[in-house]
Design a protein around this motif. Structure first.
Motif, mmCIF file in Angstrom:
data_model
loop_
_atom_site.group_PDB
_atom_site.id
_atom_site.type_symbol
_atom_site.label_atom_id
_atom_site.label_comp_id
_atom_site.label_asym_id
_atom_site.label_seq_id
_atom_site.Cartn_x
_atom_site.Cartn_y
_atom_site.Cartn_z
ATOM 1 N N LYS A 292 0.790 -1.123 -0.011
ATOM 2 C CA LYS A 292 0.008 -0.065 -0.060
ATOM 3 C C LYS A 292 0.819 1.389 -0.039
ATOM 4 C CE LYS A 292 -4.188 -1.978 2.421
ATOM 5 N NZ LYS A 292 -5.084 -1.980 3.417
ATOM 6 N N ALA A 293 1.980 1.294 0.823
ATOM 7 C CA ALA A 293 2.867 2.269 0.920
ATOM 8 C C ALA A 293 3.481 2.590 -0.583
ATOM 9 C CB ALA A 293 3.948 2.054 1.876
ATOM 10 N N ALA A 294 3.906 1.538 -1.145
ATOM 11 C CA ALA A 294 4.371 1.691 -2.645
ATOM 12 C C ALA A 294 3.421 2.211 -3.382
ATOM 13 C CB ALA A 294 4.932 0.497 -3.019
ATOM 14 N N SER A 295 2.167 1.666 -3.485
ATOM 15 C CA SER A 295 1.304 2.029 -4.338
ATOM 16 C C SER A 295 0.964 3.712 -4.200
ATOM 17 C CB SER A 295 -0.132 1.454 -4.026
ATOM 18 O OG SER A 295 -1.160 1.834 -4.785
ATOM 19 N N ARG A 296 1.027 4.393 -2.744
ATOM 20 C CA ARG A 296 0.752 5.519 -2.433
ATOM 21 C C ARG A 296 1.740 6.433 -3.068
ATOM 22 N NH1 ARG A 296 -0.952 3.746 2.649
ATOM 23 N NH2 ARG A 296 1.044 4.107 3.514
ATOM 24 N N ARG A 297 3.053 5.901 -2.852
ATOM 25 C CA ARG A 297 4.297 6.473 -3.441
ATOM 26 C C ARG A 297 4.052 6.751 -4.881
ATOM 27 N NH1 ARG A 297 7.526 3.538 0.055
ATOM 28 N NH2 ARG A 297 7.892 1.846 -1.726
ATOM 29 N N PHE A 298 3.692 5.902 -5.572
ATOM 30 C CA PHE A 298 3.324 5.884 -7.134
ATOM 31 C C PHE A 298 2.240 6.667 -7.504
ATOM 32 C CE2 PHE A 298 6.451 2.005 -7.146
ATOM 33 C CZ PHE A 298 7.253 2.375 -8.011
ATOM 34 N N SER A 299 1.233 6.561 -6.621
ATOM 35 C CA SER A 299 0.071 7.685 -6.965
ATOM 36 C C SER A 299 0.709 8.998 -6.819
ATOM 37 C CB SER A 299 -1.178 7.205 -6.021
ATOM 38 O OG SER A 299 -1.453 5.841 -6.029
ATOM 39 N N TRP A 300 1.312 9.202 -5.968
ATOM 40 C CA TRP A 300 1.800 10.534 -5.763
ATOM 41 C C TRP A 300 2.556 11.038 -7.055
ATOM 42 C CZ3 TRP A 300 -0.087 14.670 -3.372
ATOM 43 C CH2 TRP A 300 -0.792 14.233 -2.106
ATOM 44 N N LYS A 301 3.640 9.983 -7.454
ATOM 45 C CA LYS A 301 4.267 10.436 -8.571
ATOM 46 C C LYS A 301 3.591 10.694 -9.927
ATOM 47 C CE LYS A 301 8.552 7.846 -7.016
ATOM 48 N NZ LYS A 301 9.355 6.807 -7.178
ATOM 49 N N ARG A 302 2.399 9.817 -9.774
ATOM 50 C CA ARG A 302 1.663 10.014 -11.238
ATOM 51 C C ARG A 302 0.953 11.191 -11.173
ATOM 52 N NH1 ARG A 302 0.570 4.578 -10.752
ATOM 53 N NH2 ARG A 302 -1.332 4.696 -9.451
ATOM 54 N N TRP A 303 0.377 11.853 -9.720
ATOM 55 C CA TRP A 303 -0.243 12.859 -9.814
ATOM 56 C C TRP A 303 0.707 14.129 -9.986
ATOM 57 C CZ3 TRP A 303 -5.152 14.175 -9.818
ATOM 58 C CH2 TRP A 303 -6.222 13.104 -9.424
ATOM 59 N N ALA A 304 1.962 14.085 -9.578
ATOM 60 C CA ALA A 304 2.912 15.092 -9.701
ATOM 61 C C ALA A 304 3.216 15.141 -11.264
ATOM 62 C CB ALA A 304 4.332 14.777 -8.951
ATOM 63 N N GLY A 305 3.462 14.021 -11.947
ATOM 64 C CA GLY A 305 3.944 14.047 -13.256
ATOM 65 C C GLY A 305 2.841 14.770 -14.088
ATOM 66 N N GLY A 306 1.461 14.357 -13.782
ATOM 67 C CA GLY A 306 0.216 15.031 -14.308
ATOM 68 C C GLY A 306 -0.078 16.229 -14.307
ATOM 69 N N GLY A 307 0.336 16.873 -12.844
ATOM 70 C CA GLY A 307 0.364 18.292 -12.315
ATOM 71 C C GLY A 307 1.319 19.080 -13.247
ATOM 72 N N LEU A 308 2.617 18.418 -13.513
ATOM 73 C CA LEU A 308 3.515 19.286 -14.274
ATOM 74 C C LEU A 308 3.377 19.435 -15.791
ATOM 75 C CD1 LEU A 308 6.525 20.513 -14.477
ATOM 76 C CD2 LEU A 308 7.164 18.014 -15.035
ATOM 77 N N GLY A 309 2.628 18.444 -16.123
ATOM 78 C CA GLY A 309 2.200 18.434 -17.627
ATOM 79 C C GLY A 309 1.348 19.316 -17.911
ATOM 80 N N LEU A 310 0.023 19.175 -17.061
ATOM 81 C CA LEU A 310 -1.115 20.455 -16.930
ATOM 82 C C LEU A 310 -0.517 21.703 -16.959
ATOM 83 C CD1 LEU A 310 -3.950 20.618 -17.263
ATOM 84 C CD2 LEU A 310 -4.242 20.484 -14.708
ATOM 85 N N ALA A 311 0.526 21.834 -15.832
ATOM 86 C CA ALA A 311 1.097 23.316 -15.966
ATOM 87 C C ALA A 311 1.629 23.716 -17.089
ATOM 88 C CB ALA A 311 2.076 23.294 -14.496
ATOM 89 N N VAL A 312 2.445 22.985 -17.636
ATOM 90 C CA VAL A 312 3.235 23.347 -18.821
ATOM 91 C C VAL A 312 2.070 23.404 -20.129
ATOM 92 C CG1 VAL A 312 4.437 22.418 -20.686
ATOM 93 C CG2 VAL A 312 5.207 22.026 -18.368
ATOM 94 N N ILE A 313 0.913 23.032 -20.157
ATOM 95 C CA ILE A 313 0.097 23.129 -20.927
ATOM 96 C C ILE A 313 -0.608 24.528 -20.781
ATOM 97 C CG2 ILE A 313 -2.203 22.369 -22.263
ATOM 98 C CD1 ILE A 313 -1.083 19.483 -21.585
#
Length: 359
Positions: free
Chosen positions: A15-36
């Motif tokens: 579960k901890a690993a899943s949370r870490r990857f969820s945060w990474k996905r959200w962070a990556g998506g947030g960066l992409g959205l900010a660029v757009i």
């Protein structure tokens, strides 16, 4: 009585690993959205007012619209031939459906080329093509496309040098491209030339992959050096017969994208005196390479800013360049997105009619 093995700790770790990857996905998506958002809401309006850009677009004549439509259709038609060259039995219709669906997936999902490869593999296997030829086709088409994208900035730099022009950013990217191109091409050629090298590379790659998978709590890979040796044998046999067809098809697929950009520039009155053919090619080759990085789906935002900056820097009018870039991006994204979504919904209907065609 034997006590059951405790499962709380592994579950908690998972579960901890899943949370870490969820945060990474959200962070990556947030960066992409900010660029757009930053590109279209702040950067491009500072280059040219959207009202001025729209005024340029409204001046298009029907012959000019026809020229843009023709360039777009030509570009779409060149998606399929590289796959036909690497996967015997694949017809144009199936290859077209495959490439539109897989390319469209890279526009709407993060992950870049890896997502498109996964979609391609799933569709081809669903049509009955066996695993080894499918893997070979995905690997060779991907390798040829990457080598082409790395090679174009080198060619552009040479052409600019011959025309007594200099561009510091292009020079930097071209020099990096030369190094990466030499390493990639050399490693690929060495792997094909020697079964021993292929076996060594495969074992080392498997060790590296297993190390990475242990970090993310995944199982070990099922391939090793012997798999690479088998792949090498198949690749050598295919390339011996079709390397020239694959190379020409790949170049056509890449360069017709540039034709769309060049048509947009000339249609929107960005003259050769402002941005020459060589300068347009240099800007396109540089930004196409940068846009392949999986920062945003389809390079949205990155490509627009990069192309606009380069073309205006070469001497193009601000409003005309922004109009040309936005229409170019529309013509290279939206038709493929629409066709790709339709292809993704109907791809099972395009299965080869006979099992022999999928062998």
């Amino acid at each position: 009585m034997t006590q059951p093995a405790p499962v709380a700790e592994p579950v908690a770790a998972e579960k901890a690993a899943s949370r870490r990857f969820s945060w990474k996905r959200w962070a990556g998506g947030g960066l992409g959205l900010a660029v757009i958002i930053g590109t279209f809401a702040f950067v491009l309006p500072r280059v040219a007012d959207y009202r001025d850009v729209w005024a340029v677009v409204k001046q298009l004549s029907w012959p000019e619209i026809g020229a843009l439509a023709g360039a777009t259709i030509l570009n779409l038609a060149t998606y399929a031939p590289p796959w036909m060259a690497t996967l015997p039995g694949l017809r144009f219709r199936q290859a077209f459906v495959l490439t539109q669906a897989s390319t469209a997936s890279t526009f709407v999902l993060p992950g870049g080329a890896a997502v498109g490869m996964g979609v391609s593999f799933g569709m081809l296997r669903g049509w009955g093509f066996t695993g080894k030829p499918v893997t070979l086709a995905i690997a060779l088409t991907g390798a040829w496309n990457q080598l082409a994208m790395l090679g174009f900035p080198i060619i552009a730099l040479a052409l600019l040098t011959l025309s007594n022009e200099q561009n510091a950013l292009l020079q930097t990217v071209a020099f990096i491209g030369v190094a990466v191109f030499a390493i990639a091409a050399g490693a690929f050629a060495a792997g094909l030339a020697s079964a021993r090298i292929a076996d060594w590379v495969g074992d080392k790659a498997a060790q590296l992959a297993n190390w990475a998978f242990r970090i993310v709590h995944r199982g070990a890979v099922t391939w090793d050096g012997r798999s690479f040796v088998s792949f090498r044998t198949d690749a050598v046999g295919l390339l011996a017969r079709r390397w020239h067809v694959l190379t020409l098809a790949t170049l056509a697929g890449q360069l017709t994208v540039f034709i769309v950009l060049y048509a947009c520039l000339r249609v929107f009155d960005v003259s050769a005196g402002e941005v020459s053919l060589i300068e347009a090619f240099a800007a396109w080759s540089l930004v196409r390479l940068l846009g392949s990085l999986p920062i945003t789906p389809g390079g949205i935002g990155v490509v627009e800013v990069g192309l606009t900056t380069a073309l205006v820097g070469f001497g193009g009018d601000n409003a005309e360049v922004v109009a040309a870039v936005l229409v170019y991006r529309f013509l290279t994204l939206v038709p493929t997105l629409v066709l790709g979504l339709a292809a993704g919904a109907t791809w099972r209907r395009h299965r080869p009619k006979t099992e022999a065609a999928a062998v």
